[in-house]
Design a protein around this motif. Structure first.
Motif, PDB file in Angstrom:
ATOM      1  N   ALA A 102      70.025  35.031  75.332  1.00  0.00           N
ATOM      2  CA  ALA A 102      70.088  34.205  74.124  1.00  0.00           C
ATOM      3  C   ALA A 102      68.728  33.585  73.820  1.00  0.00           C
ATOM      4  O   ALA A 102      68.301  33.539  72.657  1.00  0.00           O
ATOM      5  N   GLU A 103      68.050  33.102  74.863  1.00  0.00           N
ATOM      6  CA  GLU A 103      66.717  32.531  74.659  1.00  0.00           C
ATOM      7  C   GLU A 103      65.752  33.583  74.128  1.00  0.00           C
ATOM      8  O   GLU A 103      64.966  33.319  73.202  1.00  0.00           O
ATOM      9  N   LEU A 105      66.572  36.408  72.541  1.00  0.00           N
ATOM     10  CA  LEU A 105      67.019  36.834  71.209  1.00  0.00           C
ATOM     11  C   LEU A 105      66.541  35.883  70.130  1.00  0.00           C
ATOM     12  O   LEU A 105      65.952  36.299  69.119  1.00  0.00           O
ATOM     13  N   LEU A 106      66.775  34.588  70.333  1.00  0.00           N
ATOM     14  CA  LEU A 106      66.407  33.615  69.311  1.00  0.00           C
ATOM     15  C   LEU A 106      64.898  33.522  69.148  1.00  0.00           C
ATOM     16  O   LEU A 106      64.392  33.364  68.031  1.00  0.00           O
ATOM     17  N   LEU A 109      63.910  36.599  67.233  1.00  0.00           N
ATOM     18  CA  LEU A 109      64.433  36.572  65.870  1.00  0.00           C
ATOM     19  C   LEU A 109      63.563  35.720  64.962  1.00  0.00           C
ATOM     20  O   LEU A 109      63.270  36.096  63.817  1.00  0.00           O
ATOM     21  N   VAL A 110      63.119  34.571  65.477  1.00  0.00           N
ATOM     22  CA  VAL A 110      62.248  33.696  64.683  1.00  0.00           C
ATOM     23  C   VAL A 110      60.899  34.372  64.441  1.00  0.00           C
ATOM     24  O   VAL A 110      60.377  34.364  63.315  1.00  0.00           O
ATOM     25  N   THR A 113      61.307  37.096  61.918  1.00  0.00           N
ATOM     26  CA  THR A 113      61.562  36.534  60.592  1.00  0.00           C
ATOM     27  C   THR A 113      60.271  36.089  59.930  1.00  0.00           C
ATOM     28  O   THR A 113      60.047  36.332  58.733  1.00  0.00           O
ATOM     29  N   VAL A 285      61.989  28.374  73.271  1.00  0.00           N
ATOM     30  CA  VAL A 285      62.817  28.832  72.155  1.00  0.00           C
ATOM     31  C   VAL A 285      63.290  27.654  71.299  1.00  0.00           C
ATOM     32  O   VAL A 285      63.534  27.821  70.095  1.00  0.00           O
ATOM     33  N   MET A 289      63.061  27.731  67.228  1.00  0.00           N
ATOM     34  CA  MET A 289      64.171  27.498  66.305  1.00  0.00           C
ATOM     35  C   MET A 289      63.868  26.333  65.364  1.00  0.00           C
ATOM     36  O   MET A 289      64.265  26.350  64.187  1.00  0.00           O
ATOM     37  N   LEU A 292      61.874  27.721  62.674  1.00  0.00           N
ATOM     38  CA  LEU A 292      62.657  28.411  61.644  1.00  0.00           C
ATOM     39  C   LEU A 292      63.104  27.433  60.570  1.00  0.00           C
ATOM     40  O   LEU A 292      63.181  27.785  59.386  1.00  0.00           O
ATOM     41  N   VAL A 341      65.661  37.317  57.710  1.00  0.00           N
ATOM     42  CA  VAL A 341      66.327  37.426  59.011  1.00  0.00           C
ATOM     43  C   VAL A 341      67.012  38.785  59.137  1.00  0.00           C
ATOM     44  O   VAL A 341      66.979  39.429  60.192  1.00  0.00           O
TER      45      VAL A 341
END
Length: 480
Positions: A102-103, A105-106, A109-110, A113, A285, A289, A292, A341
């Motif tokens: 999860a860490e 991925l996020l 992802l940022v 993006t 992370v 976030m 973001l 995103v």
């Protein structure tokens, strides 16, 4: 799908027998390294990786085999642990691996993006036009993107830096597949090497720093070995570059409104991530976030002020009798963060899930701990640390480093720096050996491939050996 059902029935029967033979349950993880379930899980993992390596020829997205393999491996673990009445241990391990993913991925992802937002605002088109106007040939572009990757990655981490430089390469020379492949190889090597001498440059360096084995300033002796690791293969590869210049036409590119401010927000996002870790000791992370949110609020500002901006530009175009400008204004689309995103490379993100879960499963089965114990008990620390780097090219360097840190081997500062170096740069040997390489296979899909990287492995290995030799020579005083 019948064969899958038959396989599960067979495995379930076998696991039941093994569980009954294992005796009373224990609260420690089960050692399944010499069992049929362990062998089956190991075989599933290697078959999946073999399919990933064949992506270029099978035309099969790399996320598919590892997603399937992850599910099968954890089914095996779940059945065995359930039969042994220690399901909580497997559940805790699964949740730990999910949190780790999860860490990642996020964070990714940022970063993706922001890069997508920069591309939408035509920042890379503008950078391409600037490079073309300067008359840069492929050789200059090769060295420019490599040096930028090497010096940015210690601050912005190797993964984000590699994605950024790859986007530039694709914009400038996207039609020349040969150059894109060799430039991406160069970027991966440079980003991994640059990230090795900074605690913020790679996840493994963060782990060593957080564990307290190396302080912030003590990473600096790795600068020259890291530079050697990048320069040796880069110099050799530069002799095989195309001699001509990019086949592009010079044009004036007008950046969309807010392009430069988005770059500033991206830098602020990286600084926020660093501050979260360095000051608050939270995972980076969290800062990403929060970054973001910067982009979301700026997107809101761009949308709400768009009518006034268009009205001013339209009035100016009418006054100048510029029909082309009026046509462009008529096709303006409001900035949408969530559309950016959606443009993230989801195949890469899902591939990371598969890798983290597969390797996490193998770790619970006992294979990573077994490998680390053998190396640090029977080999010298220098030999073991060199092998860790080679292993990190095959298996992700994060769980390998985690296994080593869990063992807490007794090593001097020189060896802790050595394993930091080898785990960071060893992943450059294969495209699947580092987060930067995996991400670029997705970003430059079909142009930068596993086999395209593999053919340069001998020269990359020369850089790997040279960097270790330089570290052992220059930093000899750090070895007790």
């Amino acid at each position: 799908m019948k064969w899958i059902g038959l396989l599960l029935i067979l495995l379930s029967t076998t696991f039941s027998y093994l569980a009954q033979a294992s005796g009373p349950s224990s609260q420690a993880p089960l050692d399944l390294t010499n069992s049929l379930p362990g062998y089956v899980a190991l075989a599933i993992f290697f078959v999946a990786y073999l399919v990933v390596m064949m992506e270029e020829y099978l035309k099969l997205r790399k996320s598919k085999p590892v997603l399937l393999a992850a599910g099968l491996i954890w089914i095996i673990i779940g059945v065995v642990y359930q039969q042994s009445n220690v399901t909580d241990i497997a559940k805790q391990a699964l949740e730990h691996n999910l949190l780790e993913y999860a860490e990642l991925l996020l964070f990714l992802l940022v970063a993706m993006t922001y890069i997508s937002a920069m591309e939408e605002r035509r920042l890379f088109d503008g950078l391409q036009a600037w490079m073309v106007s300067k008359g840069f040939n492929f050789r200059t572009l090769f060295w420019l993107t490599g040096f930028l990757a090497f010096f940015i990655s210690p601050i912005a981490d190797n993964l984000t830096t590699a994605l950024l430089m790859c986007a530039v390469v694709l914009k400038v020379a996207g039609s020349n597949i040969r150059f894109v492949n060799i430039a991406c190889v160069n970027i991966v090597i440079a980003a991994n090497a640059g990230g090795a001498f900074s605690p913020f440059g790679d996840i493994t360096t963060l782990m060593v720093w957080q564990a307290g084995h190396v302080s912030f300033s003590e990473f600096l002796p790795l600068f020259i070995p890291s530079a050697v690791n990048y320069l040796v293969p880069a110099i050799i590869m530069s002799f095989f570059l195309p001699k001509d210049a990019p086949d592009t036409v010079h044009q004036n590119v007008e950046l969309k409104r807010g392009a430069k401010r988005i770059v500033g927000l991206f830098i602020l996002t990286i600084a926020t991530a660093v501050a979260f870790h360095a000051v608050l000791h939270f995972p980076p992370v969290m800062g990403m976030m929060m970054g973001l949110a910067y982009l979301q609020f700026f997107g809101y500002f761009l949308r709400t002020t768009l009518p006034n901006s268009l009205a001013k530009k339209a009035a100016m175009a009418i006054a100048n009798n510029d029909e082309e400008a009026l046509k462009r204004l008529g096709s303006v689309v409001p900035f949408d963060v969530f559309r950016r995103v959606s443009h993230a490379e989801w195949d890469t993100l899902l591939f990371f899930y598969g890798v983290v879960m597969c390797v996490g499963g193998l770790s619970l089965l006992g294979y990573l701990g077994l490998a680390s114990e053998v190396m640090y008990s029977q080999w010298s620390p220098v030999g073991a640390n060199i092998m860790v780097g080679i292993l990190s090219a095959i298996v992700d360097n994060i769980p390998v480093m985690f296994a080593v840190l869990s063992m807490e081997p007794s090593m001097d500062m020189g060896n802790w720096l050595l394993i930091t170096l080898t785990a960071g740069v060893g992943g450059s040997l294969l495209s699947i050996g580092s987060a930067a390489g995996v991400a670029l296979m997705g970003a430059a899909h079909g142009k930068y491939t596993f086999f395209g990287h593999l053919k340069w492995m001998p020269v990359i290995f020369l850089g790997y050996v040279a960097s270790i030799f330089v570290h052992l020579t220059m930093n000899q005083h750090l070895f007790s």
